[in-house]
Scaffold this motif. Sequence first.
Motif, mmCIF file in Angstrom:
data_model
loop_
_atom_site.group_PDB
_atom_site.id
_atom_site.type_symbol
_atom_site.label_atom_id
_atom_site.label_comp_id
_atom_site.label_asym_id
_atom_site.label_seq_id
_atom_site.Cartn_x
_atom_site.Cartn_y
_atom_site.Cartn_z
ATOM 1 N N ASN A 262 10.270 -43.998 32.948
ATOM 2 C CA ASN A 262 8.873 -43.806 32.456
ATOM 3 C C ASN A 262 9.367 -42.646 31.236
ATOM 4 O O ASN A 262 8.502 -43.020 30.164
ATOM 5 C CB ASN A 262 8.155 -42.902 33.462
ATOM 6 C CG ASN A 262 6.603 -42.992 33.207
ATOM 7 O OD1 ASN A 262 6.190 -44.074 32.863
ATOM 8 N ND2 ASN A 262 5.854 -41.980 33.533
ATOM 9 N N GLU A 263 10.289 -41.924 31.081
ATOM 10 C CA GLU A 263 10.480 -41.287 29.999
ATOM 11 C C GLU A 263 11.348 -41.861 28.897
ATOM 12 O O GLU A 263 11.937 -41.376 28.166
ATOM 13 C CB GLU A 263 11.160 -39.873 30.500
ATOM 14 C CG GLU A 263 9.982 -38.913 31.162
ATOM 15 C CD GLU A 263 10.664 -37.625 31.584
ATOM 16 O OE1 GLU A 263 11.966 -37.359 31.600
ATOM 17 O OE2 GLU A 263 9.679 -36.918 32.467
ATOM 18 N N TRP B 160 12.110 -43.769 38.755
ATOM 19 C CA TRP B 160 10.851 -44.144 38.158
ATOM 20 C C TRP B 160 10.856 -43.218 37.022
ATOM 21 O O TRP B 160 10.166 -43.565 35.863
ATOM 22 C CB TRP B 160 9.635 -43.939 39.082
ATOM 23 C CG TRP B 160 8.495 -44.553 38.304
ATOM 24 C CD1 TRP B 160 7.989 -45.609 38.190
ATOM 25 C CD2 TRP B 160 7.513 -43.449 37.941
ATOM 26 N NE1 TRP B 160 6.781 -45.336 37.656
ATOM 27 C CE2 TRP B 160 6.584 -44.266 37.418
ATOM 28 C CE3 TRP B 160 7.569 -42.167 37.879
ATOM 29 C CZ2 TRP B 160 5.291 -43.659 36.701
ATOM 30 C CZ3 TRP B 160 6.237 -41.392 37.221
ATOM 31 C CH2 TRP B 160 5.374 -42.128 36.765
ATOM 32 N N GLN B 161 10.982 -41.846 37.173
ATOM 33 C CA GLN B 161 10.700 -40.821 36.154
ATOM 34 C C GLN B 161 11.624 -41.142 34.879
ATOM 35 O O GLN B 161 11.086 -41.050 33.755
ATOM 36 C CB GLN B 161 10.847 -39.518 36.832
ATOM 37 C CG GLN B 161 10.353 -38.403 35.671
ATOM 38 C CD GLN B 161 10.698 -36.951 36.233
ATOM 39 O OE1 GLN B 161 11.223 -36.801 37.304
ATOM 40 N NE2 GLN B 161 10.966 -36.200 35.308
ATOM 41 N N LYS C 151 8.966 -48.117 43.691
ATOM 42 C CA LYS C 151 8.551 -47.436 42.366
ATOM 43 C C LYS C 151 7.087 -46.798 42.565
ATOM 44 O O LYS C 151 6.770 -45.743 41.775
ATOM 45 C CB LYS C 151 8.448 -48.461 41.209
ATOM 46 C CG LYS C 151 7.185 -49.291 41.131
ATOM 47 C CD LYS C 151 7.027 -49.948 39.771
ATOM 48 C CE LYS C 151 5.551 -49.970 39.641
ATOM 49 N NZ LYS C 151 5.145 -50.660 38.299
ATOM 50 N N ARG D 42 5.246 -43.374 40.912
ATOM 51 C CA ARG D 42 3.854 -43.706 40.459
ATOM 52 C C ARG D 42 2.790 -42.613 40.999
ATOM 53 O O ARG D 42 2.098 -42.164 40.413
ATOM 54 C CB ARG D 42 3.442 -44.994 40.361
ATOM 55 C CG ARG D 42 2.563 -45.432 39.287
ATOM 56 C CD ARG D 42 2.376 -47.142 39.452
ATOM 57 N NE ARG D 42 1.511 -47.327 40.771
ATOM 58 C CZ ARG D 42 0.319 -47.294 40.883
ATOM 59 N NH1 ARG D 42 -0.562 -46.808 39.727
ATOM 60 N NH2 ARG D 42 -0.486 -47.621 42.020
#
Length: 340
Positions: free
Chosen positions: A94-95, A90-91, A321, A325
Amino acid sequence: MKASPLKLAAQLAALLFTAAAIPALAEEVVVYSARNEQLIKPLFDAYTRDTGVQIKFITDKEGPLMERLKAEGKNTPADMLLTVDAGNLWQASNEGLLRPIKSKALLSSVPSHLRDPGNQWFGLSVRARTLVYNTGKIKPAELSTYADLADPKWKGRLCLRTSKKVYNQSLVAMMIIAHGEDKTEKIIRGWVANLATPPFPDDTKAMEAVAAGQCDVTLVNTYYYGRLMEKNPALPLAIFWPNQNLKDKTDGVHVNISGAGVTRHAKNPVGAQQLIEWLASAKAQNLFADANLEYPVNPAVAPDQSVAAWGSFKQNLINVKQAGRMQTSAVKLMDRAGYK
Ligand code: FE
Protein backbone atom coordinates in the motif's frame (compact mmCIF):
# COMPACT_ATOMS: atom_id res chain seq x y z
CA MET A 1 41.06 -45.52 -14.87
CA LYS A 2 42.53 -42.92 -12.59
CA ALA A 3 43.65 -39.46 -13.64
CA SER A 4 47.17 -38.73 -12.49
CA PRO A 5 47.46 -36.30 -9.59
CA LEU A 6 49.65 -34.11 -11.76
CA LYS A 7 47.08 -33.91 -14.52
CA LEU A 8 44.35 -33.12 -11.97
CA ALA A 9 46.47 -30.38 -10.48
CA ALA A 10 47.00 -28.88 -13.93
CA GLN A 11 43.28 -28.97 -14.66
CA LEU A 12 42.56 -27.37 -11.33
CA ALA A 13 45.11 -24.65 -11.97
CA ALA A 14 43.55 -23.98 -15.38
CA LEU A 15 40.12 -23.73 -13.79
CA LEU A 16 41.37 -21.35 -11.14
CA PHE A 17 43.10 -19.28 -13.76
CA THR A 18 39.88 -19.03 -15.82
CA ALA A 19 37.89 -18.11 -12.73
CA ALA A 20 40.39 -15.44 -11.81
CA ALA A 21 40.40 -14.02 -15.31
CA ILE A 22 36.65 -13.42 -15.25
CA PRO A 23 35.60 -10.38 -13.22
CA ALA A 24 33.50 -11.23 -10.16
CA LEU A 25 30.05 -12.03 -11.46
CA ALA A 26 28.78 -13.77 -8.36
CA GLU A 27 25.13 -12.85 -8.25
CA GLU A 28 23.78 -11.37 -5.05
CA VAL A 29 20.30 -10.83 -3.61
CA VAL A 30 19.80 -8.42 -0.71
CA VAL A 31 16.98 -9.26 1.71
CA TYR A 32 15.41 -7.17 4.47
CA SER A 33 13.89 -9.71 6.84
CA ALA A 34 11.57 -9.44 9.81
CA ARG A 35 11.91 -13.19 10.19
CA ASN A 36 14.79 -13.79 12.53
CA GLU A 37 18.25 -14.92 11.53
CA GLN A 38 18.09 -18.40 13.05
CA LEU A 39 15.02 -19.18 10.89
CA ILE A 40 16.29 -17.82 7.58
CA LYS A 41 20.07 -18.33 7.61
CA PRO A 42 19.92 -22.13 7.04
CA LEU A 43 17.57 -21.56 4.09
CA PHE A 44 19.71 -18.89 2.52
CA ASP A 45 22.78 -21.09 2.94
CA ALA A 46 20.94 -23.92 1.19
CA TYR A 47 19.95 -21.57 -1.64
CA THR A 48 23.55 -20.45 -2.08
CA ARG A 49 24.69 -24.10 -2.18
CA ASP A 50 21.96 -24.85 -4.75
CA THR A 51 22.46 -21.88 -7.05
CA GLY A 52 25.73 -20.13 -6.24
CA VAL A 53 23.76 -16.94 -5.59
CA GLN A 54 24.97 -15.04 -2.54
CA ILE A 55 22.39 -13.62 -0.14
CA LYS A 56 23.04 -10.62 2.02
CA PHE A 57 20.43 -9.91 4.64
CA ILE A 58 19.62 -7.72 7.58
CA THR A 59 16.99 -8.59 10.17
CA ASP A 60 14.90 -6.14 12.19
CA LYS A 61 11.27 -5.61 13.19
CA GLU A 62 8.94 -4.96 10.24
CA GLY A 63 8.29 -1.32 11.27
CA PRO A 64 11.93 -0.18 11.12
CA LEU A 65 12.54 -2.24 7.95
CA MET A 66 9.67 -0.54 6.13
CA GLU A 67 10.77 2.89 7.41
CA ARG A 68 14.23 2.14 6.10
CA LEU A 69 12.91 1.11 2.67
CA LYS A 70 10.91 4.33 2.51
CA ALA A 71 13.83 6.52 3.58
CA GLU A 72 16.24 4.85 1.14
CA GLY A 73 13.82 5.13 -1.78
CA LYS A 74 15.57 4.47 -5.09
CA ASN A 75 18.90 4.00 -3.33
CA THR A 76 17.83 1.02 -1.28
CA PRO A 77 20.15 -1.96 -1.54
CA ALA A 78 17.19 -4.26 -0.74
CA ASP A 79 15.83 -6.53 -3.47
CA MET A 80 13.33 -8.38 -1.31
CA LEU A 81 11.24 -7.83 1.82
CA LEU A 82 10.48 -10.87 3.97
CA THR A 83 8.06 -10.36 6.83
CA VAL A 84 5.30 -11.87 8.93
CA ASP A 85 1.60 -11.09 8.91
CA ALA A 86 -0.45 -10.21 5.85
CA GLY A 87 -1.28 -6.89 7.54
CA ASN A 88 2.38 -5.86 7.26
CA LEU A 89 2.74 -7.10 3.68
CA TRP A 90 -0.44 -5.28 2.69
CA GLN A 91 0.92 -2.12 4.29
CA ALA A 92 4.22 -2.46 2.41
CA SER A 93 2.43 -2.77 -0.92
CA ASN A 94 0.00 0.00 0.00
CA GLU A 95 2.93 2.33 0.67
CA GLY A 96 4.51 1.55 -2.69
CA LEU A 97 7.45 -0.40 -1.30
CA LEU A 98 6.87 -3.52 -3.43
CA ARG A 99 6.41 -4.26 -7.14
CA PRO A 100 4.09 -6.72 -8.88
CA ILE A 101 5.81 -9.75 -10.32
CA LYS A 102 4.73 -12.29 -12.92
CA SER A 103 5.41 -15.81 -11.77
CA LYS A 104 3.60 -18.95 -12.88
CA ALA A 105 5.56 -20.89 -10.28
CA LEU A 106 4.22 -18.73 -7.44
CA LEU A 107 0.66 -18.76 -8.76
CA SER A 108 0.74 -22.54 -8.66
CA SER A 109 2.60 -23.04 -5.37
CA VAL A 110 0.77 -20.42 -3.27
CA PRO A 111 -3.03 -20.76 -2.81
CA SER A 112 -4.91 -17.68 -4.00
CA HIS A 113 -6.16 -16.55 -0.56
CA LEU A 114 -2.59 -16.48 0.72
CA ARG A 115 -1.12 -14.04 -1.80
CA ASP A 116 -1.75 -10.51 -3.01
CA PRO A 117 -4.34 -10.44 -5.83
CA GLY A 118 -2.07 -7.77 -7.37
CA ASN A 119 0.96 -10.14 -7.14
CA GLN A 120 3.07 -7.84 -4.95
CA TRP A 121 3.52 -10.37 -2.12
CA PHE A 122 3.20 -14.11 -1.62
CA GLY A 123 2.72 -16.24 1.47
CA LEU A 124 5.58 -18.62 2.26
CA SER A 125 4.28 -20.23 5.45
CA VAL A 126 0.88 -20.46 7.11
CA ARG A 127 0.28 -19.61 10.75
CA ALA A 128 -3.01 -20.70 12.30
CA ARG A 129 -4.54 -18.68 15.16
CA THR A 130 -6.68 -21.07 17.11
CA LEU A 131 -8.04 -22.04 20.54
CA VAL A 132 -5.92 -23.69 23.22
CA TYR A 133 -7.76 -25.04 26.27
CA ASN A 134 -7.09 -26.67 29.62
CA THR A 135 -7.74 -30.40 29.15
CA GLY A 136 -8.47 -30.84 32.85
CA LYS A 137 -11.18 -28.19 32.88
CA ILE A 138 -13.10 -28.44 29.63
CA LYS A 139 -14.10 -30.95 27.01
CA PRO A 140 -13.52 -30.07 23.35
CA ALA A 141 -17.26 -30.52 22.73
CA GLU A 142 -17.87 -27.36 24.79
CA LEU A 143 -15.91 -25.30 22.26
CA SER A 144 -17.14 -24.28 18.82
CA THR A 145 -16.27 -20.87 17.33
CA TYR A 146 -14.29 -17.68 17.99
CA ALA A 147 -17.62 -15.87 18.40
CA ASP A 148 -18.84 -18.40 20.99
CA LEU A 149 -16.11 -17.23 23.39
CA ALA A 150 -18.35 -14.15 23.87
CA ASP A 151 -21.11 -16.33 25.35
CA PRO A 152 -21.75 -15.61 29.07
CA LYS A 153 -20.99 -19.28 29.83
CA TRP A 154 -17.29 -18.34 29.46
CA LYS A 155 -17.46 -15.56 32.07
CA GLY A 156 -14.20 -15.44 34.03
CA ARG A 157 -12.82 -18.34 31.96
CA LEU A 158 -11.15 -16.58 28.99
CA CYS A 159 -7.56 -15.33 28.67
CA LEU A 160 -6.37 -13.19 25.74
CA ARG A 161 -3.21 -11.62 24.45
CA THR A 162 -3.26 -7.83 24.10
CA SER A 163 -5.17 -6.23 21.22
CA LYS A 164 -1.97 -4.28 20.41
CA LYS A 165 -0.50 -7.34 18.70
CA VAL A 166 -1.05 -7.44 14.95
CA TYR A 167 -2.11 -11.12 15.17
CA ASN A 168 -5.25 -10.13 17.08
CA GLN A 169 -5.82 -7.12 14.84
CA SER A 170 -5.72 -9.42 11.81
CA LEU A 171 -8.08 -11.92 13.46
CA VAL A 172 -10.61 -9.19 14.32
CA ALA A 173 -10.22 -7.67 10.83
CA MET A 174 -11.19 -11.03 9.33
CA MET A 175 -14.11 -11.30 11.76
CA ILE A 176 -15.35 -7.93 10.47
CA ILE A 177 -15.36 -9.42 6.96
CA ALA A 178 -17.30 -12.44 8.23
CA HIS A 179 -19.81 -10.78 10.57
CA GLY A 180 -19.82 -7.03 9.81
CA GLU A 181 -18.76 -4.32 12.29
CA ASP A 182 -21.78 -4.34 14.60
CA LYS A 183 -21.83 -8.05 15.26
CA THR A 184 -18.04 -8.18 15.59
CA GLU A 185 -18.11 -5.37 18.17
CA LYS A 186 -20.69 -7.32 20.19
CA ILE A 187 -18.45 -10.40 20.06
CA ILE A 188 -15.38 -8.47 21.21
CA ARG A 189 -17.37 -6.84 24.03
CA GLY A 190 -18.40 -10.34 25.05
CA TRP A 191 -14.76 -11.51 25.05
CA VAL A 192 -13.77 -8.57 27.24
CA ALA A 193 -16.66 -9.29 29.64
CA ASN A 194 -15.47 -12.91 29.91
CA LEU A 195 -11.80 -12.17 30.66
CA ALA A 196 -10.39 -13.85 33.76
CA THR A 197 -7.32 -11.57 33.82
CA PRO A 198 -6.10 -8.45 31.97
CA PRO A 199 -4.72 -9.30 28.50
CA PHE A 200 -1.24 -10.82 28.35
CA PRO A 201 1.76 -9.40 26.45
CA ASP A 202 2.28 -12.64 24.50
CA ASP A 203 0.67 -15.91 23.45
CA THR A 204 2.91 -18.02 25.68
CA LYS A 205 1.95 -16.18 28.87
CA ALA A 206 -1.73 -16.55 27.96
CA MET A 207 -1.26 -20.34 27.57
CA GLU A 208 0.69 -20.55 30.82
CA ALA A 209 -2.29 -18.90 32.57
CA VAL A 210 -4.60 -21.52 31.03
CA ALA A 211 -2.25 -24.31 32.13
CA ALA A 212 -2.12 -22.84 35.65
CA GLY A 213 -5.93 -22.84 35.85
CA GLN A 214 -6.34 -19.03 35.88
CA CYS A 215 -8.64 -19.43 32.89
CA ASP A 216 -9.88 -22.30 30.69
CA VAL A 217 -9.22 -21.20 27.14
CA THR A 218 -7.22 -18.73 25.05
CA LEU A 219 -6.42 -17.80 21.46
CA VAL A 220 -2.90 -18.34 20.07
CA ASN A 221 -0.75 -19.06 17.04
CA THR A 222 -0.07 -22.78 17.00
CA TYR A 223 3.73 -22.51 16.78
CA TYR A 224 3.78 -20.95 20.26
CA TYR A 225 1.78 -23.94 21.48
CA GLY A 226 4.31 -26.22 19.76
CA ARG A 227 7.28 -24.51 21.39
CA LEU A 228 5.70 -24.53 24.85
CA MET A 229 4.74 -28.21 24.65
CA GLU A 230 8.21 -29.15 23.38
CA LYS A 231 9.63 -27.62 26.55
CA ASN A 232 6.96 -28.97 28.86
CA PRO A 233 4.98 -31.87 27.34
CA ALA A 234 3.11 -32.48 30.61
CA LEU A 235 1.12 -29.22 30.48
CA PRO A 236 -2.66 -29.87 30.43
CA LEU A 237 -3.15 -28.02 27.15
CA ALA A 238 -4.62 -28.99 23.80
CA ILE A 239 -5.50 -27.35 20.50
CA PHE A 240 -9.08 -26.91 19.31
CA TRP A 241 -9.89 -25.96 15.71
CA PRO A 242 -12.86 -23.54 15.75
CA ASN A 243 -15.37 -22.67 13.02
CA GLN A 244 -15.16 -26.05 11.30
CA ASN A 245 -18.84 -26.35 10.34
CA LEU A 246 -18.40 -24.17 7.30
CA LYS A 247 -21.46 -22.23 6.22
CA ASP A 248 -19.39 -20.22 3.72
CA LYS A 249 -15.79 -19.24 3.04
CA THR A 250 -15.72 -16.71 5.88
CA ASP A 251 -15.74 -19.68 8.27
CA GLY A 252 -12.75 -21.88 9.10
CA VAL A 253 -9.65 -21.33 11.21
CA HIS A 254 -8.11 -17.87 10.97
CA VAL A 255 -4.83 -18.19 9.11
CA ASN A 256 -2.14 -15.69 8.45
CA ILE A 257 1.17 -15.89 6.64
CA SER A 258 4.78 -15.03 6.63
CA GLY A 259 5.62 -13.93 3.13
CA ALA A 260 7.74 -11.91 0.79
CA GLY A 261 7.73 -9.49 -2.10
CA VAL A 262 10.23 -7.89 -4.48
CA THR A 263 11.01 -4.28 -3.54
CA ARG A 264 9.92 -1.42 -5.79
CA HIS A 265 13.51 -0.29 -6.34
CA ALA A 266 15.22 -3.70 -6.43
CA LYS A 267 18.55 -3.74 -8.28
CA ASN A 268 18.20 -7.48 -8.82
CA PRO A 269 14.44 -8.08 -9.18
CA VAL A 270 14.95 -11.27 -11.18
CA GLY A 271 17.21 -12.71 -8.50
CA ALA A 272 14.74 -11.75 -5.78
CA GLN A 273 11.86 -13.36 -7.67
CA GLN A 274 13.85 -16.56 -8.19
CA LEU A 275 14.61 -16.68 -4.48
CA ILE A 276 10.91 -16.28 -3.57
CA GLU A 277 10.00 -18.98 -6.11
CA TRP A 278 12.58 -21.29 -4.56
CA LEU A 279 11.29 -20.60 -1.03
CA ALA A 280 7.75 -21.55 -2.16
CA SER A 281 8.94 -24.69 -3.97
CA ALA A 282 8.42 -28.18 -2.59
CA LYS A 283 12.17 -28.41 -2.12
CA ALA A 284 12.41 -25.53 0.38
CA GLN A 285 8.98 -25.43 1.97
CA ASN A 286 9.68 -27.85 4.82
CA LEU A 287 12.89 -26.03 5.66
CA PHE A 288 10.97 -22.76 5.71
CA ALA A 289 7.92 -23.88 7.72
CA ASP A 290 9.26 -26.61 10.01
CA ALA A 291 11.96 -24.42 11.56
CA ASN A 292 9.19 -22.42 13.28
CA LEU A 293 6.58 -25.22 13.56
CA GLU A 294 4.44 -23.44 10.94
CA TYR A 295 2.49 -24.94 8.03
CA PRO A 296 3.91 -25.02 4.50
CA VAL A 297 1.99 -22.66 2.22
CA ASN A 298 2.45 -25.03 -0.72
CA PRO A 299 -0.39 -27.57 -0.54
CA ALA A 300 1.85 -30.20 -2.15
CA VAL A 301 4.04 -30.24 0.97
CA ALA A 302 3.07 -31.94 4.25
CA PRO A 303 3.76 -30.22 7.57
CA ASP A 304 6.35 -31.43 10.05
CA GLN A 305 5.24 -34.61 11.89
CA SER A 306 4.90 -32.86 15.24
CA VAL A 307 2.70 -30.19 13.61
CA ALA A 308 0.63 -32.75 11.70
CA ALA A 309 -0.08 -34.46 15.04
CA TRP A 310 -2.30 -31.52 16.03
CA GLY A 311 -4.81 -32.68 13.42
CA SER A 312 -6.01 -31.18 10.17
CA PHE A 313 -8.39 -28.26 9.89
CA LYS A 314 -10.27 -26.18 7.36
CA GLN A 315 -8.95 -22.67 6.80
CA ASN A 316 -10.84 -19.44 6.39
CA LEU A 317 -10.51 -18.85 2.63
CA ILE A 318 -11.01 -15.08 2.56
CA ASN A 319 -7.92 -13.43 1.07
CA VAL A 320 -5.53 -12.51 3.89
CA LYS A 321 -5.04 -9.03 2.41
CA GLN A 322 -8.33 -8.16 4.11
CA ALA A 323 -6.42 -8.37 7.41
CA GLY A 324 -4.48 -5.33 6.21
CA ARG A 325 -7.36 -3.52 4.55
CA MET A 326 -9.58 -3.78 7.65
CA GLN A 327 -6.78 -3.31 10.21
CA THR A 328 -7.59 0.30 11.14
CA SER A 329 -11.27 -0.58 11.58
CA ALA A 330 -10.29 -3.54 13.75
CA VAL A 331 -8.03 -1.44 15.98
CA LYS A 332 -10.75 1.19 16.48
CA LEU A 333 -13.38 -1.46 17.12
CA MET A 334 -11.27 -3.21 19.78
CA ASP A 335 -10.65 0.15 21.43
CA ARG A 336 -14.41 0.93 21.52
CA ALA A 337 -15.08 -2.51 22.96
CA GLY A 338 -12.58 -1.95 25.78
CA TYR A 339 -10.18 -4.68 24.62
CA LYS A 340 -6.81 -3.43 25.88
FE1 FE B 1 4.91 -14.76 16.43
